[in-house]
Enzyme design. Structure first.
Site, PDB file in Angstrom:
ATOM      1  CG  ASP A 138      -2.547   0.932   1.147  1.00  0.00           C
ATOM      2  OD1 ASP A 138      -1.843   1.188   0.347  1.00  0.00           O
ATOM      3  OD2 ASP A 138      -2.443   1.340   1.976  1.00  0.00           O
ATOM      4  CG  HIS A 145      -4.355  10.436   2.367  1.00  0.00           C
ATOM      5  ND1 HIS A 145      -5.391  10.496   3.496  1.00  0.00           N
ATOM      6  CD2 HIS A 145      -3.298   9.667   3.033  1.00  0.00           C
ATOM      7  CE1 HIS A 145      -4.913   9.067   4.701  1.00  0.00           C
ATOM      8  NE2 HIS A 145      -3.889   8.351   4.251  1.00  0.00           N
ATOM      9  CD  GLU A 210      -6.337   4.970   5.122  1.00  0.00           C
ATOM     10  OE1 GLU A 210      -5.636   5.529   5.464  1.00  0.00           O
ATOM     11  OE2 GLU A 210      -5.543   3.976   3.841  1.00  0.00           O
ATOM     12  CD  GLU A 212      -5.669   3.073   0.282  1.00  0.00           C
ATOM     13  OE1 GLU A 212      -4.981   2.215  -0.466  1.00  0.00           O
ATOM     14  OE2 GLU A 212      -5.656   3.091   1.021  1.00  0.00           O
ATOM     15  CG  ASP A 244      -5.899  -0.012   3.973  1.00  0.00           C
ATOM     16  OD1 ASP A 244      -6.014  -0.204   4.436  1.00  0.00           O
ATOM     17  OD2 ASP A 244      -4.297   0.921   4.134  1.00  0.00           O
ATOM     18  NE  ARG A 248      -7.337   6.082  10.018  1.00  0.00           N
ATOM     19  CZ  ARG A 248      -6.921   5.840   8.915  1.00  0.00           C
ATOM     20  NH1 ARG A 248      -6.022   5.638   9.799  1.00  0.00           N
ATOM     21  NH2 ARG A 248      -7.720   5.906   7.478  1.00  0.00           N
ATOM     22  CD  GLN A 251      -3.146   4.772  11.236  1.00  0.00           C
ATOM     23  OE1 GLN A 251      -3.417   4.149  11.339  1.00  0.00           O
ATOM     24  NE2 GLN A 251      -2.039   4.700   9.944  1.00  0.00           N
ATOM     25  CE  LYS A 264      -3.243   1.879   7.506  1.00  0.00           C
ATOM     26  NZ  LYS A 264      -3.792   2.571   6.979  1.00  0.00           N
ATOM     27  CB  THR A 268      -7.129  -5.210   2.057  1.00  0.00           C
ATOM     28  OG1 THR A 268      -6.830  -4.977   3.693  1.00  0.00           O
ATOM     29  CG2 THR A 268      -7.372  -3.967   1.259  1.00  0.00           C
ATOM     30  CD  GLU A 385      -7.418  12.477   4.692  1.00  0.00           C
ATOM     31  OE1 GLU A 385      -6.814  13.907   3.243  1.00  0.00           O
ATOM     32  OE2 GLU A 385      -7.608  11.682   4.205  1.00  0.00           O
TER      33      GLU A 385
HETATM   34 MN    MN Z   1      -4.054   2.569   2.539  1.00  0.00          MN
END
Ligand code: MN
Length: 439
Positions: A138, A145, A210, A212, A244, A248, A251, A264, A268, A385
């Site tokens: 990834d 971002h 996410e 993507e 993805d 958080r 993470q 993560k 996915t 975000e």
């Molecule tokens: Mn990602």
């Protein structure tokens, strides 16, 4: 440009000409399906209108008999890897043949009659993962971002100094990649809440998606042999949509110094249809221009062709459908629209960089782009975000609010390409519903 892309080409299958379909005859994405209720391995097909053309069936019914034997054999496999391992030109020839079989005017009456018996309604098929994915990487290719996320952690210094020189990525987990429609279980992990002096084990309370784009590798490269940037597209098979999923809070605690790990690797999601580089050809655009003062890419990441045609004009959108919306029959609340062409690093740059140390990319490997965000608020590709790190709740269309995802939320990603003079193509959907943590 090859004849499969001609906008005057139409299919004898009426639903392929519907203005709203993602799958006109110009698209013909490859996937693997199983007829509803059937067991056993999947079958390769291409999407056309609201149907799937059974490609293995086409081989058995002698509709592909002019193609090389290895192409025909690859069509009988339960996954796309064998097809992916062929030179791009041979897959192009298969695509042209399938297009001719489905097109008004080129299909012989007997071919058309045989092909029409090989159509399966998409509503009666269960989509599988398109290929065995050996490795998953990834990237982090959207500068918007990277800047938005960096600002949450380092307000004074959002973008690290390497960002404009080296495409940043991490190695993801291939075993937990699932196809669109699969349920996603909320992960449990080590978190250290703000102000606490010790971590504890808890269900993630800051679960995010996410938005993507994924590249599925075609022929790839041998170990020790880098891929020149101008050959990168030919080493890919096609693109899909990727979610993805990211915890958080896990993470935040684990990511230093080696990057994301369990935050993560729990899941996915990818969309089932692989849009070929051939189908995307009309939508290639110049790579995003670098602002004045930014360094130019190093030579192995730069070429005239990448500058002129390295971008892909793909519009993406992501939305949430909560449990309440589903119960009331309300539609998805769309939150974000972003543009893949804005990425700081192009697909070709990511591929060339990945292989630049001699690392081999193999047929079916997944290379994801990283969250696709843009400069405006409406173009933020994840909740981290959109809600400024969970501090500014978002109001959905039905009045519900979210900072991060709640159990029962379904996340839906869509993508499509449009250009004057060409037929619009879509990527189908990448969706997943969040279920409560184990125990
Ligand atoms: Mn990602």
């Amino acid at each position: 440009m090859n004849r499969t892309l001609d906008s005057s080409r139409t299919s004898w299958l009426e639903s392929a000409s519907s203005r709203s379909t993602d799958f006109p005859i110009q698209n013909l994405p490859f996937g693997v399906f199983r007829r509803a209720g059937a067991s056993g391995p999947g079958t390769i097909g291409v999407a056309i209108g609201d149907r799937i053309l059974d490609v293995a069936g086409c081989q058995r019914d002698a509709l592909l008999e002019d193609l090389p034997g290895r192409v025909q054999r690859a069509c009988l496999e339960p996954a796309l890897n064998a097809l992916m391992s062929l030179p791009r030109g041979e897959v192009t020839a298969l695509r042209e043949r399938l297009s001719d079989v489905l097109a008004e005017g080129t299909a012989q009456p007997r071919e058309r009659e045989r092909a029409s018996r090989l159509l399966v309604a998409q509503g009666e098929a269960e989509m599988r993962l398109p290929c065995a994915i050996g490795d998953y990487t990834d990237f982090y290719a959207s500068i918007d971002h990277a800047t938005n996320v960096g600002r949450l952690f380092r307000p004074d210094n959002p973008l690290l100094p390497n960002y404009k020189w080296v495409p940043i990525g991490y190695h993801g987990r291939a075993s937990s990649i699932v196809v669109s429609g699969s349920e996603i279980r909320r992960p449990v992990g080590q978190v250290r809440p703000e102000g606490a002096d010790q971590p504890r084990v808890a269900a993630s309370a800051r679960l995010d998606y996410e938005l993507e784009v994924g590249c599925l590798v075609g022929q790839g490269n041998e170990l020790g042999r880098p891929i020149p940037i101008d050959e990168a597209h030919d080493r890919l098979f096609g693109l899909c949509l990727v979610n993805d999923w990211s915890a958080r809070d896990i993470q935040q605690w684990e990511y230093q110094p080696l990057g994301p790990f369990l935050a993560k690797s729990f899941a996915t999601t990818i969309s089932p249809w692989v849009i070929t580089l051939d189908a995307l050809e009309p939508f290639r655009v110049p790579a995003a221009a670098r602002p004045d003062g930014d360094p130019q890419p190093l030579p192995y990441l730069d070429s005239a062709s990448n500058r002129a045609r390295g971008g892909i004009d793909l519009r993406l959108t992501v939305g949430v459908r909560t449990r309440r919306m589903r119960e009331l029959g309300s539609p998805v609340s769309w939150m974000t629209e972003s543009e893949f062409r804005r990425m700081y690093w192009t697909v070709a740059q990511m591929v060339a960089h990945h292989a630049s140390n001699g690392c081999n990319l193999r047929p079916g490997d997944l290379i994801a782009s990283g969250t696709v965000s843009g400069p405006s608020e409406r173009e933020r590709g994840c909740l981290l975000e959109l809600t400024s790190g969970g501090t500014a709740p978002l109001t959905l269309d039905d009045g519900e609010t979210r900072t991060f995802l709640e159990d029962g939320d379904e996340v839906v990603i869509r993508g499509s390409c449009e250009r004057q003079g060409f037929v619009r193509i879509g990527f189908g959907e990448c969706r997943g519903i969040l279920t409560p943590a184990e125990g």
